[in-house]
Design an enzyme around this catalytic site. Structure first.
Site, PDB file in Angstrom:
ATOM      1  N   ASP A   1       0.846  -1.189   0.000  1.00 53.76           N
ATOM      2  CA  ASP A   1       0.000   0.000   0.000  1.00 53.76           C
ATOM      3  C   ASP A   1       0.887   1.246   0.000  1.00 53.76           C
ATOM      4  O   ASP A   1       2.040   1.206   0.440  1.00 53.76           O
ATOM      5  CB  ASP A   1      -0.890  -0.039   1.247  1.00 53.76           C
ATOM      6  CG  ASP A   1      -1.730   1.199   1.400  1.00 53.76           C
ATOM      7  OD1 ASP A   1      -2.346   1.624   0.408  1.00 53.76           O
ATOM      8  OD2 ASP A   1      -1.755   1.754   2.514  1.00 53.76           O
TER       9      ASP A   1
ATOM     10  N   ASP B   1      -0.260   5.167   0.746  1.00 57.31           N
ATOM     11  CA  ASP B   1      -0.520   6.135   1.818  1.00 57.31           C
ATOM     12  C   ASP B   1      -0.727   5.418   3.146  1.00 57.31           C
ATOM     13  O   ASP B   1      -1.562   4.517   3.265  1.00 57.31           O
ATOM     14  CB  ASP B   1      -1.757   6.964   1.478  1.00 57.31           C
ATOM     15  CG  ASP B   1      -1.600   7.723   0.161  1.00 57.31           C
ATOM     16  OD1 ASP B   1      -0.519   7.627  -0.442  1.00 57.31           O
ATOM     17  OD2 ASP B   1      -2.568   8.388  -0.258  1.00 57.31           O
TER      18      ASP B   1
END
Length: 355
Positions: A9, A11
């Protein structure tokens, strides 16, 4: 050899996620998570390929213009690249939850090609992210998930967890003649349990584990009412396969090994974990059996093992006592194996780039 992947991922995992609006849409909002770059480099050296996968709500709309996203994102990628971090691919879902698209995490649309590839090592691939949707994505992909957290599971912890060596393999081999169960732990020592039904063979296999510096458990039920041929041969095949699997991608191993004197015997063993099965064997015995083990089956054992393990093996012994000659071969092989499987770095010991 199958490939290990990390689906990471963005953010909140690679870079910090602004709590005000959850958008990195200005340069002053770009901040890397602590330790992320050195740990990604460490993971790359350990053989992982990196794939970034991120939901960017409403990207390209008035609420999140593409240009506002591109500036900080491109700078982030430039910094990663300048430090040696390489992402195979960056996968972005630009939709809002209300759009009900088929590419938003935890749905698997963006990673379908990886799931279709037989070459992905699912047992050793991971999704890493800070949200429950990342863990759900891992479940949907049928791989492991790691929930990133600065305090509970940060980047140094992830790097340590994914690069720590605990090379293990479990092989079950069932035929009409034998039922064999072999477990091997290359990075653990002591506590081996071996039961083949041939007492002297058990003792010799234990010499391999003891002098090889690893643990193994072997249970065999064979047609010993006929002779020990199938039991010894099939044990060699199963053990060789287990050792090959436990070695994994062979990254960082020494690869070669040599040696061993034992009392009046001199045993010579040369080993190359080359991926090319070959055995050169020279040993003469006075008697047909040592204990309950047929001496003619010793060569057969090492030939079977070298075949399934994929190694080049040279074995030779001279001496006066059959027991010592046999034992010197197994000890020499174990000691040589100890040298060859030892991990000293993180590169593959081959100019070809494959073993």
């Amino acid at each position: 050899m199958s490939q290990k992947y990390l689906f990471i991922d963005r953010d909140g995992t690679l870079i910090s996620e602004p709590p005000s609006d959850f958008q990195v849409d200005r340069f002053d909002k770009l901040a890397f998570e602590p330790g992320v770059i050195p740990e990604l480099l460490r993971l790359q050296k350990a053989g992982y390929k990196l794939v970034m996968i991120t939901n960017q709500d409403g990207l390209g709309t008035q609420s999140f213009p593409q240009a506002d996203f591109d500036g900080p994102h491109n700078l982030m990628m430039q910094i990663f690249t300048s430090q040696g971090v390489q992402f195979d691919e960056v996968l972005i879902c630009p939709h809002l939850p209300a759009d009900e698209c088929d590419c938003r995490k935890p749905k698997v649309k963006l990673v379908e090609r990886y799931l279709a590839e037989q070459a992905m090592d699912r047992a050793n691939s991971y999704v890493i992210g800070d949200r429950a949707t990342d863990i759900q994505l891992a479940e949907n992909m049928g791989i492991n998930g790691l929930r990133y957290d600065r305090e509970i599971l940060n980047w140094p912890m992830i790097g340590e967890q994914l690069t720590k060596r605990d090379r293990y393999a479990h092989v079950v081999r069932n035929t009409k003649e034998t039922q064999i169960d072999v477990q091997v732990w290359l990075d653990r020592e002591g506590g081996s349990k071996i039961n083949t039904g041939v007492g002297f063979f058990d003792h010799m296999l234990d010499q391999i584990a003891t002098h090889g510096g690893f643990r193994m458990e072997i249970n065999v039920k064979g047609d010993l009412y006929i002779d020990d041929h199938h039991t010894v041969e099939d044990t060699g095949l199963a053990l060789g396969e287990a050792l090959k699997i436990a070695l994994g991608d062979k990254r960082g191993i020494c690869r070669f090994g040599f040696v061993l004197p034992m009392d009046e015997c001199l045993a010579r063993c040369a080993l190359d974990i080359s991926g090319r099965p070959h055995l050169e064997y020279k040993a003469e015995f006075t008697y047909q059996r040592v204990g309950d083990l047929s001496t003619e089956m010793i060569e057969h054992f090492f030939r079977s093992l070298s075949y399934t393990m994929g190694v080049t093996l040279h074995l030779k012994t001279k001496g006066k006592n059959d027991h010592h000659r046999v034992e010197s071969l197994f000890k020499a092989f174990g000691r040589t194996l100890r040298q060859a499987i030892r991990v000293e770095g993180d590169t593959l010991p081959s100019s070809k780039g494959v073993l």
